[in-house]
Design a protein around this motif. Structure first.
Motif, PDB file in Angstrom:
ATOM      1  N   SER A  73     -25.858  39.881 129.135  1.00  0.00           N
ATOM      2  CA  SER A  73     -25.005  40.679 130.010  1.00  0.00           C
ATOM      3  C   SER A  73     -25.361  42.152 129.882  1.00  0.00           C
ATOM      4  CB  SER A  73     -23.527  40.459 129.662  1.00  0.00           C
ATOM      5  OG  SER A  73     -22.701  41.354 130.389  1.00  0.00           O
ATOM      6  N   THR A  74     -25.310  42.860 131.008  1.00  0.00           N
ATOM      7  CA  THR A  74     -25.577  44.293 131.003  1.00  0.00           C
ATOM      8  C   THR A  74     -24.404  45.085 130.430  1.00  0.00           C
ATOM      9  OG1 THR A  74     -24.749  44.454 133.273  1.00  0.00           O
ATOM     10  CG2 THR A  74     -27.111  44.125 132.984  1.00  0.00           C
ATOM     11  N   ARG A  75     -23.270  44.431 130.204  1.00  0.00           N
ATOM     12  CA  ARG A  75     -22.106  45.109 129.640  1.00  0.00           C
ATOM     13  C   ARG A  75     -22.087  45.085 128.120  1.00  0.00           C
ATOM     14  NH1 ARG A  75     -17.141  43.105 133.617  1.00  0.00           N
ATOM     15  NH2 ARG A  75     -18.073  43.833 135.583  1.00  0.00           N
ATOM     16  N   ASN A  76     -23.096  44.509 127.523  1.00  0.00           N
ATOM     17  CA  ASN A  76     -23.167  44.466 126.069  1.00  0.00           C
ATOM     18  C   ASN A  76     -23.307  45.883 125.514  1.00  0.00           C
ATOM     19  OD1 ASN A  76     -24.859  44.199 123.396  1.00  0.00           O
ATOM     20  ND2 ASN A  76     -23.889  42.222 123.714  1.00  0.00           N
ATOM     21  N   GLY A  77     -22.720  46.131 124.352  1.00  0.00           N
ATOM     22  CA  GLY A  77     -22.758  47.464 123.763  1.00  0.00           C
ATOM     23  C   GLY A  77     -24.159  47.930 123.435  1.00  0.00           C
ATOM     24  N   LEU A  82     -28.951  51.426 124.765  1.00  0.00           N
ATOM     25  CA  LEU A  82     -30.338  51.575 125.217  1.00  0.00           C
ATOM     26  C   LEU A  82     -30.404  52.382 126.506  1.00  0.00           C
ATOM     27  CD1 LEU A  82     -31.775  47.988 124.593  1.00  0.00           C
ATOM     28  CD2 LEU A  82     -32.227  50.052 123.272  1.00  0.00           C
ATOM     29  N   LEU A  83     -29.465  52.148 127.389  1.00  0.00           N
ATOM     30  CA  LEU A  83     -29.439  52.890 128.649  1.00  0.00           C
ATOM     31  C   LEU A  83     -29.183  54.371 128.398  1.00  0.00           C
ATOM     32  CD1 LEU A  83     -29.819  52.080 131.592  1.00  0.00           C
ATOM     33  CD2 LEU A  83     -27.339  51.970 131.819  1.00  0.00           C
ATOM     34  N   ASP A 142     -33.828  40.031 133.135  1.00  0.00           N
ATOM     35  CA  ASP A 142     -33.089  40.832 134.124  1.00  0.00           C
ATOM     36  C   ASP A 142     -32.272  41.930 133.447  1.00  0.00           C
ATOM     37  OD1 ASP A 142     -34.120  39.377 136.201  1.00  0.00           O
ATOM     38  OD2 ASP A 142     -32.413  38.004 136.336  1.00  0.00           O
ATOM     39  N   VAL A 143     -31.784  41.672 132.250  1.00  0.00           N
ATOM     40  CA  VAL A 143     -31.031  42.688 131.518  1.00  0.00           C
ATOM     41  C   VAL A 143     -31.961  43.813 131.076  1.00  0.00           C
ATOM     42  CG1 VAL A 143     -29.564  43.118 129.515  1.00  0.00           C
ATOM     43  CG2 VAL A 143     -29.326  40.992 130.792  1.00  0.00           C
TER      44      VAL A 143
END
Length: 360
Positions: A73-77, A82-83, A142-143
């Motif tokens: 999931s892209t909502r992972n901490g 990283l973002l 994809d993440v």
């Protein structure tokens, strides 16, 4: 009809007999189950059922993926962190003390000498032993694409030209800045030494130019790099890719123009700046010295030199340009200017050959 609720098995699209008794004037029954559904209500019901089926299928797919990937999931901490390392400014990375590195080849190259904190990859777990890291995490591709490109059209188009090897991201502690006022202390040195060749970058913005200049400084054995103005972070992941991280151990520091000139005075370095003939005329200064006509370095006054390379569009700042020896690169009239990385590399090599330090 006696007012009792209708049976649930009765079709809903046709009115029941109770309409005649309960509301012959309006044609409606007071029981909601007995009212006919409109076409719009049927469509909404159908869409709700489809959404429920899709949600159940997504949950089932996620349950199967969780067994194969650590993060899906892209909502992972960790993904959010990283973002922040990718899109954040230099001070954000300095606050965390981490640098972001992309690509399996570059991560393995740096990992030969330094240990990564974390590596995020979509590869099978059998390949985890190839990374020199404290922790290796398996993430959906994809993440990782979201981390590297976000969700823009240009990013999606660029991502299609990338190999699977580039969808590997690592975090590593970046080297701390040096204090050039007391000398240069590179990795492997027992004590600080006086700098003799110094590269100054004033507002270089493009990562390709920054990477090229840092690589040239390492190849020509420059002692360090001084960054002033709104320079791009030398530990930006694009700069690391452009230079292949060869400048990872090159001493560096950030400062102002006054601090740079004070540093040159302390270590007896001749301050020089890359300039064109046009820029000298605009600032009302004396013409720049062609690099082929450089006089010999006054060994009694200077023990080395510092060459400043400026921004890609405006060049070296006026404050620094007027207080340095301006050096020009003669060019044909058909060419207006050269790339900052190319021109800076030529000047760095010419000065290193024309003004060798006294100990060489």
């Amino acid at each position: 009809s006696s007012g009792a609720p209708p049976r649930l098995g009765t079709p809903l699209l046709q009115p029941r007999r109770c309409h005649a008794a309960a509301g012959a004037a309006t044609g409606r029954c007071r029981w909601s189950l007995c009212r006919p559904l409109s076409a719009g209500a049927l469509r909404r019901r159908r869409r709700r059922r489809q959404r429920r089926r899709g949600t159940m299928a997504a949950k089932a797919a996620a349950a199967s993926v969780i067994g194969r990937f650590d993060i899906s999931s892209t909502r992972n901490g960790c993904i959010k962190e990283l973002l922040r390392l990718r899109v954040g400014r230099r001070r954000a990375r300095e606050k965390r003390g981490l640098a972001l590195v992309r690509g399996r080849q570059l991560i393995n190259h740096i990992g030969e000498f330094f240990k990564f904190k974390e590596v995020f990859t979509h590869e099978p777990r059998e390949s985890f032993d190839a990374y020199n890291a404290e922790r290796v995490v398996r993430v959906e591709k994809d993440v990782l694409k979201h981390v590297l490109f976000s969700n823009t059209f240009e990013a999606e188009r660029h991502s299609k030209r990338m190999d699977d090897d580039e969808y590997v991201v690592g975090t590593i502690e970046q080297p701390l800045p040096s204090d050039f006022s007391h000398g240069v202390l590179a990795i492997g040195d027992a004590a600080p030494r006086t700098p003799r060749r110094l590269l100054a970058l004033d507002g270089v913005k493009h990562p390709e130019n920054m990477g090229m200049l840092l690589s040239t400084a390492v190849a020509l054995r420059y002692d360090g790099v001084f960054l002033s103005g709104p320079c791009i972070d030398p530990f930006n992941f694009k700069v690391l890719e452009a230079s292949q991280a060869v400048a990872w151990t090159l001493p560096y520091c950030f400062g102002t123009t006054d601090e740079l000139l004070a540093l040159c005075k302390r270590h007896r370095l001749a301050p020089c700046a890359a300039a064109s003939e046009l820029s000298s005329q605009l600032h009302g200064a004396s013409p720049a010295v062609p690099v082929a006509e450089l006089p010999d370095l006054d060994a009694r006054r200077y023990a080395g030199f510092c060459i400043a390379v400026g921004n890609e569009s405006r060049g070296v700042s006026t404050e620094l340009l007027t207080r340095c020896t301006r050096i020009a690169l003669p060019m044909s009239e058909l060419v207006e200017s050269l790339n900052a990385g190319v021109a800076g590399g030529i000047l760095m090599h010419t000065l290193a050959c024309a003004w060798p330090p006294p100990d060489e």
